[in-house]
Design a protein around this motif. Structure first.
Motif, PDB file in Angstrom:
ATOM      1  N   THR A   9       0.863  -1.169   0.000  1.00  0.00           N
ATOM      2  CA  THR A   9       0.000   0.000   0.000  1.00  0.00           C
ATOM      3  C   THR A   9       0.905   1.225   0.000  1.00  0.00           C
ATOM      4  N   ALA A  10       0.496   2.238  -0.725  1.00  0.00           N
ATOM      5  CA  ALA A  10       1.273   3.469  -0.831  1.00  0.00           C
ATOM      6  C   ALA A  10       0.880   4.434   0.287  1.00  0.00           C
ATOM      7  N   LYS A  11       1.852   5.183   0.777  1.00  0.00           N
ATOM      8  CA  LYS A  11       1.548   6.233   1.762  1.00  0.00           C
ATOM      9  C   LYS A  11       0.643   7.289   1.140  1.00  0.00           C
ATOM     10  N   SER A  12       0.830   7.508  -0.171  1.00  0.00           N
ATOM     11  CA  SER A  12       0.025   8.474  -0.911  1.00  0.00           C
ATOM     12  C   SER A  12      -0.225   7.924  -2.315  1.00  0.00           C
ATOM     13  N   PRO A  13      -1.403   8.168  -2.888  1.00  0.00           N
ATOM     14  CA  PRO A  13      -1.637   7.732  -4.272  1.00  0.00           C
ATOM     15  C   PRO A  13      -0.598   8.301  -5.246  1.00  0.00           C
ATOM     16  N   ASP A  14      -0.026   9.435  -4.899  1.00  0.00           N
ATOM     17  CA  ASP A  14       0.997  10.054  -5.745  1.00  0.00           C
ATOM     18  C   ASP A  14       2.274   9.221  -5.816  1.00  0.00           C
ATOM     19  N   ASN A  15       2.443   8.270  -4.890  1.00  0.00           N
ATOM     20  CA  ASN A  15       3.652   7.451  -4.832  1.00  0.00           C
ATOM     21  C   ASN A  15       3.561   6.159  -5.641  1.00  0.00           C
ATOM     22  N   GLU A  18       5.974   5.629  -8.627  1.00  0.00           N
ATOM     23  CA  GLU A  18       7.365   5.522  -8.166  1.00  0.00           C
ATOM     24  C   GLU A  18       7.603   4.185  -7.467  1.00  0.00           C
ATOM     25  N   ILE A  19       6.624   3.684  -6.742  1.00  0.00           N
ATOM     26  CA  ILE A  19       6.728   2.364  -6.128  1.00  0.00           C
ATOM     27  C   ILE A  19       6.870   1.301  -7.215  1.00  0.00           C
ATOM     28  N   CYS A  20       6.027   1.360  -8.224  1.00  0.00           N
ATOM     29  CA  CYS A  20       6.114   0.398  -9.330  1.00  0.00           C
ATOM     30  C   CYS A  20       7.482   0.459  -9.997  1.00  0.00           C
ATOM     31  N   LYS A  21       7.951   1.650 -10.243  1.00  0.00           N
ATOM     32  CA  LYS A  21       9.263   1.829 -10.881  1.00  0.00           C
ATOM     33  C   LYS A  21      10.378   1.202 -10.034  1.00  0.00           C
ATOM     34  N   GLY A  22      10.351   1.438  -8.747  1.00  0.00           N
ATOM     35  CA  GLY A  22      11.359   0.864  -7.861  1.00  0.00           C
ATOM     36  C   GLY A  22      11.283  -0.651  -7.811  1.00  0.00           C
ATOM     37  N   THR A  77      14.452  -2.118  -2.281  1.00  0.00           N
ATOM     38  CA  THR A  77      13.917  -1.895  -0.939  1.00  0.00           C
ATOM     39  C   THR A  77      14.217  -0.472  -0.476  1.00  0.00           C
ATOM     40  N   ARG A  78      15.428  -0.019  -0.713  1.00  0.00           N
ATOM     41  CA  ARG A  78      15.829   1.338  -0.319  1.00  0.00           C
ATOM     42  C   ARG A  78      14.944   2.393  -0.998  1.00  0.00           C
ATOM     43  N   ARG A  79      14.605   2.165  -2.258  1.00  0.00           N
ATOM     44  CA  ARG A  79      13.786   3.129  -3.006  1.00  0.00           C
ATOM     45  C   ARG A  79      12.316   3.098  -2.589  1.00  0.00           C
ATOM     46  N   VAL A  80      11.798   1.907  -2.340  1.00  0.00           N
ATOM     47  CA  VAL A  80      10.357   1.740  -2.129  1.00  0.00           C
ATOM     48  C   VAL A  80       9.933   1.943  -0.679  1.00  0.00           C
ATOM     49  N   ARG A  81      10.744   1.513   0.265  1.00  0.00           N
ATOM     50  CA  ARG A  81      10.342   1.547   1.682  1.00  0.00           C
ATOM     51  C   ARG A  81       9.820   2.911   2.133  1.00  0.00           C
ATOM     52  N   PRO A  82      10.458   4.031   1.783  1.00  0.00           N
ATOM     53  CA  PRO A  82       9.937   5.325   2.261  1.00  0.00           C
ATOM     54  C   PRO A  82       8.581   5.721   1.652  1.00  0.00           C
ATOM     55  N   ARG A  84       6.040   3.419   0.803  1.00  0.00           N
ATOM     56  CA  ARG A  84       4.960   2.475   1.062  1.00  0.00           C
ATOM     57  C   ARG A  84       4.567   2.488   2.535  1.00  0.00           C
ATOM     58  N   GLU A  85       3.317   2.112   2.754  1.00  0.00           N
ATOM     59  CA  GLU A  85       2.796   2.025   4.124  1.00  0.00           C
ATOM     60  C   GLU A  85       2.913   0.588   4.618  1.00  0.00           C
ATOM     61  N   ILE A  86       2.260  -0.334   3.904  1.00  0.00           N
ATOM     62  CA  ILE A  86       2.204  -1.735   4.322  1.00  0.00           C
ATOM     63  C   ILE A  86       2.839  -2.610   3.240  1.00  0.00           C
ATOM     64  N   ARG A  87       3.534  -3.654   3.705  1.00  0.00           N
ATOM     65  CA  ARG A  87       4.078  -4.684   2.817  1.00  0.00           C
ATOM     66  C   ARG A  87       3.693  -6.027   3.406  1.00  0.00           C
ATOM     67  N   LEU A  88       2.927  -6.810   2.656  1.00  0.00           N
ATOM     68  CA  LEU A  88       2.532  -8.159   3.070  1.00  0.00           C
ATOM     69  C   LEU A  88       3.070  -9.144   2.050  1.00  0.00           C
ATOM     70  N   SER A  89       3.686 -10.206   2.528  1.00  0.00           N
ATOM     71  CA  SER A  89       4.323 -11.172   1.637  1.00  0.00           C
ATOM     72  C   SER A  89       3.849 -12.582   1.936  1.00  0.00           C
ATOM     73  N   ALA A  90       3.732 -13.396   0.889  1.00  0.00           N
ATOM     74  CA  ALA A  90       3.404 -14.812   1.043  1.00  0.00           C
ATOM     75  C   ALA A  90       4.238 -15.613   0.055  1.00  0.00           C
ATOM     76  N   ASP A  91       4.795 -16.717   0.525  1.00  0.00           N
ATOM     77  CA  ASP A  91       5.553 -17.649  -0.304  1.00  0.00           C
ATOM     78  C   ASP A  91       4.928 -19.022  -0.114  1.00  0.00           C
ATOM     79  N   PHE A  92       4.694 -19.725  -1.225  1.00  0.00           N
ATOM     80  CA  PHE A  92       4.117 -21.062  -1.096  1.00  0.00           C
ATOM     81  C   PHE A  92       4.556 -21.952  -2.243  1.00  0.00           C
TER      82      PHE A  92
END
Length: 100
Positions: A9-15, A18-22, A77-82, A84-92
């Motif tokens: 989830t993005a902190k702001s829709p404006d991000n 940039e999240i996708c790019k990172g 990670t360095r580019r995206v972390r600032p 984004r708000e939430i990061r949820l991951s699943a591996d199966f």
């Protein structure tokens, strides 16, 4: 095969762009057999909080670990972390359908 799915989830829709790019940097890491970054289409009638989805397929757990240990992973990670708000991951472990 390991399927790796991460929701952001993005902190702001404006991000979101940039999240996708990172996150697209991750697609340059050679350990996945399939890799995608996409915006959530937000078609679910109950929950649409997720903004960006990462989907990757890896031959095995060792390939996934090598992917996460790659220097490009740390850079993404360095580019995206600032941004984004939430990061949820699943591996199966993927199950093959009968007859495939």
């Amino acid at each position: 095969m390991i399927r790796h799915i991460v929701f952001f989830t993005a902190k702001s829709p404006d991000n979101i762009d940039e999240i996708c790019k990172g996150l697209e940097l991750l697609g340059t890491i050679p350990h996945s057999t399939h890799f995608e970054v996409t915006r959530n289409s937000k078609l679910d009638q109950i929950s649409n909080e997720v903004d960006v989805v990462v989907y990757g397929e890896f031959a095995d757990a060792a390939a996934l670990q090598a992917y996460k240990a790659h220097p490009t992973y740390a850079e993404a990670t360095r580019r995206v972390r600032p941004l984004r708000e939430i990061r949820l991951s699943a591996d199966f472990e993927a199950k093959e359908k009968a007859g495939h």
